[in-house]
Motif scaffolding. Structure first.
Motif, PDB file in Angstrom:
ATOM      1  N   ASN A 199      42.553  43.938  36.820  1.00 35.49           N
ATOM      2  CA  ASN A 199      42.570  43.882  35.562  1.00 35.49           C
ATOM      3  C   ASN A 199      43.410  44.988  35.382  1.00 35.49           C
ATOM      4  O   ASN A 199      44.336  44.872  34.606  1.00 35.49           O
ATOM      5  CB  ASN A 199      41.032  43.662  35.250  1.00 35.49           C
ATOM      6  CG  ASN A 199      41.051  42.754  34.898  1.00 35.49           C
ATOM      7  OD1 ASN A 199      41.424  41.613  34.168  1.00 35.49           O
ATOM      8  ND2 ASN A 199      39.566  41.695  35.833  1.00 35.49           N
ATOM      9  N   ASP A 210      49.994  37.651  36.052  1.00 34.84           N
ATOM     10  CA  ASP A 210      50.409  36.625  35.930  1.00 34.84           C
ATOM     11  C   ASP A 210      49.614  35.935  37.591  1.00 34.84           C
ATOM     12  O   ASP A 210      48.761  34.803  37.864  1.00 34.84           O
ATOM     13  CB  ASP A 210      51.540  35.514  36.595  1.00 34.84           C
ATOM     14  CG  ASP A 210      52.481  35.454  35.043  1.00 34.84           C
ATOM     15  OD1 ASP A 210      51.974  35.753  34.019  1.00 34.84           O
ATOM     16  OD2 ASP A 210      53.063  35.756  35.047  1.00 34.84           O
ATOM     17  N   PRO A 213      44.818  36.174  37.527  1.00 32.30           N
ATOM     18  CA  PRO A 213      43.774  35.259  37.647  1.00 32.30           C
ATOM     19  C   PRO A 213      43.459  34.141  38.544  1.00 32.30           C
ATOM     20  O   PRO A 213      42.254  33.720  38.397  1.00 32.30           O
ATOM     21  CB  PRO A 213      44.482  34.249  35.976  1.00 32.30           C
ATOM     22  CG  PRO A 213      45.065  35.256  35.492  1.00 32.30           C
ATOM     23  CD  PRO A 213      45.731  36.163  36.305  1.00 32.30           C
ATOM     24  N   TRP A 214      44.048  34.233  39.264  1.00 26.88           N
ATOM     25  CA  TRP A 214      43.906  33.733  40.736  1.00 26.88           C
ATOM     26  C   TRP A 214      43.259  34.374  41.270  1.00 26.88           C
ATOM     27  O   TRP A 214      42.576  33.147  42.755  1.00 26.88           O
ATOM     28  CB  TRP A 214      45.761  32.880  41.483  1.00 26.88           C
ATOM     29  CG  TRP A 214      46.175  32.106  40.863  1.00 26.88           C
ATOM     30  CD1 TRP A 214      47.088  32.483  39.640  1.00 26.88           C
ATOM     31  CD2 TRP A 214      45.713  30.421  40.285  1.00 26.88           C
ATOM     32  NE1 TRP A 214      47.531  31.475  39.372  1.00 26.88           N
ATOM     33  CE2 TRP A 214      46.732  30.438  38.994  1.00 26.88           C
ATOM     34  CE3 TRP A 214      45.544  29.606  41.357  1.00 26.88           C
ATOM     35  CZ2 TRP A 214      46.821  29.184  38.987  1.00 26.88           C
ATOM     36  CZ3 TRP A 214      45.219  28.414  40.717  1.00 26.88           C
ATOM     37  CH2 TRP A 214      46.007  28.458  39.954  1.00 26.88           C
ATOM     38  N   ASP A 216      41.771  37.248  41.344  1.00 28.51           N
ATOM     39  CA  ASP A 216      40.323  37.778  39.919  1.00 28.51           C
ATOM     40  C   ASP A 216      39.177  37.061  40.376  1.00 28.51           C
ATOM     41  O   ASP A 216      38.477  36.455  39.132  1.00 28.51           O
ATOM     42  CB  ASP A 216      40.200  38.557  38.954  1.00 28.51           C
ATOM     43  CG  ASP A 216      39.438  39.280  38.341  1.00 28.51           C
ATOM     44  OD1 ASP A 216      38.579  39.397  39.441  1.00 28.51           O
ATOM     45  OD2 ASP A 216      39.249  39.540  36.649  1.00 28.51           O
ATOM     46  N   SER A 219      36.396  37.333  36.952  1.00 21.27           N
ATOM     47  CA  SER A 219      37.038  36.428  35.886  1.00 21.27           C
ATOM     48  C   SER A 219      37.006  35.094  36.183  1.00 21.27           C
ATOM     49  O   SER A 219      37.099  34.500  34.863  1.00 21.27           O
ATOM     50  CB  SER A 219      38.647  37.366  35.808  1.00 21.27           C
ATOM     51  OG  SER A 219      37.985  38.160  35.561  1.00 21.27           O
ATOM     52  N   ALA A 220      37.245  34.184  37.404  1.00 22.68           N
ATOM     53  CA  ALA A 220      37.689  32.903  37.538  1.00 22.68           C
ATOM     54  C   ALA A 220      36.472  32.351  37.354  1.00 22.68           C
ATOM     55  O   ALA A 220      36.085  31.211  37.428  1.00 22.68           O
ATOM     56  CB  ALA A 220      38.034  32.865  38.985  1.00 22.68           C
ATOM     57  N   GLU A 222      34.521  33.520  34.618  1.00 26.71           N
ATOM     58  CA  GLU A 222      33.190  33.399  33.587  1.00 26.71           C
ATOM     59  C   GLU A 222      33.915  31.589  32.828  1.00 26.71           C
ATOM     60  O   GLU A 222      32.674  31.486  31.996  1.00 26.71           O
ATOM     61  CB  GLU A 222      34.793  34.437  32.498  1.00 26.71           C
ATOM     62  CG  GLU A 222      34.245  35.839  33.367  1.00 26.71           C
ATOM     63  CD  GLU A 222      34.905  36.658  32.638  1.00 26.71           C
ATOM     64  OE1 GLU A 222      36.076  36.580  31.427  1.00 26.71           O
ATOM     65  OE2 GLU A 222      35.037  38.017  32.772  1.00 26.71           O
ATOM     66  N   GLU A 234      41.602  26.294  35.320  1.00 30.50           N
ATOM     67  CA  GLU A 234      40.736  26.764  35.874  1.00 30.50           C
ATOM     68  C   GLU A 234      39.794  26.796  37.183  1.00 30.50           C
ATOM     69  O   GLU A 234      39.139  27.819  38.303  1.00 30.50           O
ATOM     70  CB  GLU A 234      39.318  27.144  34.882  1.00 30.50           C
ATOM     71  CG  GLU A 234      40.243  27.768  33.519  1.00 30.50           C
ATOM     72  CD  GLU A 234      39.362  27.573  32.122  1.00 30.50           C
ATOM     73  OE1 GLU A 234      39.445  28.466  31.458  1.00 30.50           O
ATOM     74  OE2 GLU A 234      38.745  26.289  32.209  1.00 30.50           O
ATOM     75  N   GLN A 237      42.080  28.251  39.981  1.00 28.12           N
ATOM     76  CA  GLN A 237      41.356  29.746  40.151  1.00 28.12           C
ATOM     77  C   GLN A 237      40.601  30.030  40.886  1.00 28.12           C
ATOM     78  O   GLN A 237      40.753  31.149  41.449  1.00 28.12           O
ATOM     79  CB  GLN A 237      41.850  30.445  38.492  1.00 28.12           C
ATOM     80  CG  GLN A 237      43.226  29.993  38.369  1.00 28.12           C
ATOM     81  CD  GLN A 237      43.040  30.639  36.733  1.00 28.12           C
ATOM     82  OE1 GLN A 237      42.303  30.700  36.157  1.00 28.12           O
ATOM     83  NE2 GLN A 237      44.476  31.015  36.179  1.00 28.12           N
ATOM     84  N   SER A 241      39.911  31.879  44.231  1.00 24.93           N
ATOM     85  CA  SER A 241      39.363  33.713  44.130  1.00 24.93           C
ATOM     86  C   SER A 241      38.751  33.527  45.514  1.00 24.93           C
ATOM     87  O   SER A 241      38.139  34.497  45.966  1.00 24.93           O
ATOM     88  CB  SER A 241      39.644  34.025  42.900  1.00 24.93           C
ATOM     89  OG  SER A 241      38.753  33.392  42.371  1.00 24.93           O
TER      90      SER A 241
END
Length: 263
Positions: A199, A210, A213-214, A216, A219-220, A222, A234, A237, A241
């Motif tokens: 991040n 960009d 998100p793919w 991390d 975060s994927a 969450e 989502e 992603q 990941s």
């Protein structure tokens, strides 16, 4: 006098897989480390439930969904340590020689440990829901707070998926490293350090923002805990990941487990 030749009965059936899986499940809690770690995280979850029950404002409502979410968010951080201990104890405590003598087909041992880990995840889910039910009942009975007993199937599914991914991550790291301290440290680096680095890099590099998100992993996951559900992007992603951070270590870990010489 010559000794009679020793013959091996090759027609004798092997160890049933169900028994092998149950043995591996038992081994998750047989050691002092596994047993006391499990007790410790359950005590921690119970303490979190009491805090959430008795510190919620008197005029607020208590939601069983929220209570279960808090319990699983807490237990989900530590649930991967149980399969790590299960896998690495074979090498750290030098029990691999006995295990592979009783069951020389290492692939069956890996699969049995994976089944045992899945049973642990299911057990954690059940226990966390029971603790959440107790907390909701205490909030309504002792404090007179309005409670909502609705627990959505979507939330249960997403919680199980999140815990299963974390368990597979710990399982793969343990297979790859075969060392308890190294596997635990690497797991927490995966969970907390790597997302922070990604991040920060995304904040300074526009082209990388960009991609984050793919790749991390943290975060994927969450959106799994979002009551509104996950979009198709989502889910994609999360799959991408997870393939990168879980699939790759798991594949190399299985390869190393099957080929490493027992000393």
């Amino acid at each position: 006098m010559t000794q009679p030749a020793v013959t091996i009965d090759t027609q004798r059936p092997g160890i049933p897989f169900a028994r092998l899986s149950l043995v591996e499940f038992r081994k998750s809690f047989d050691t002092r480390a596994g047993r006391w770690f499990t007790i410790s995280i359950l005590i921690l979850a119970f303490a979190a439930m009491l805090i959430q029950t008795f510190l919620v404002p008197a005029g607020a409502a208590q939601d069983l969904n929220d209570m279960a979410l808090v319990q699983n968010s807490l237990l989900g951080i530590f649930v991967a340590i149980i399969p790590i201990l299960l896998v690495t104890q074979e090498w750290g405590q030098r029990t691999a020689l006995v295990t592979f003598s009783l069951e020389p087909r290492r692939g069956r041992v890996v699969l049995a440990k994976l089944v045992a880990s899945a049973l642990v995840v299911l057990g954690v889910l059940v226990i966390s829901v029971l603790i959440a039910l107790l907390g909701t009942a205490l909030a309504g009975g002792l404090r007179g707070i309005e409670v909502d007993w609705n627990l959505s199937a979507q939330m249960l599914r997403n919680i199980f998926i999140g815990n299963a991914i974390a368990t597979l991550l710990g399982f793969g790291i343990a297979l790859l490293l075969m060392n308890t301290p190294a596997a635990i440290v690497t797991y927490f680096v995966y969970m907390f350090v790597v997302p922070t680095v990604l991040n920060v890099a995304g904040a300074f590099l526009d082209w990388f923002a960009d991609i984050v998100p793919w790749i991390d992993f943290a975060s994927a996951q969450e959106p799994l805990l979002d009551s509104g559900g996950m979009s198709g992007e989502e889910w994609a992603q999360l799959a991408t990941s997870s393939l990168l951070w879980v699939g790759v270590p798991l594949a190399f870990g299985i390869w190393r487990w099957l080929r490493t010489e027992v000393k």
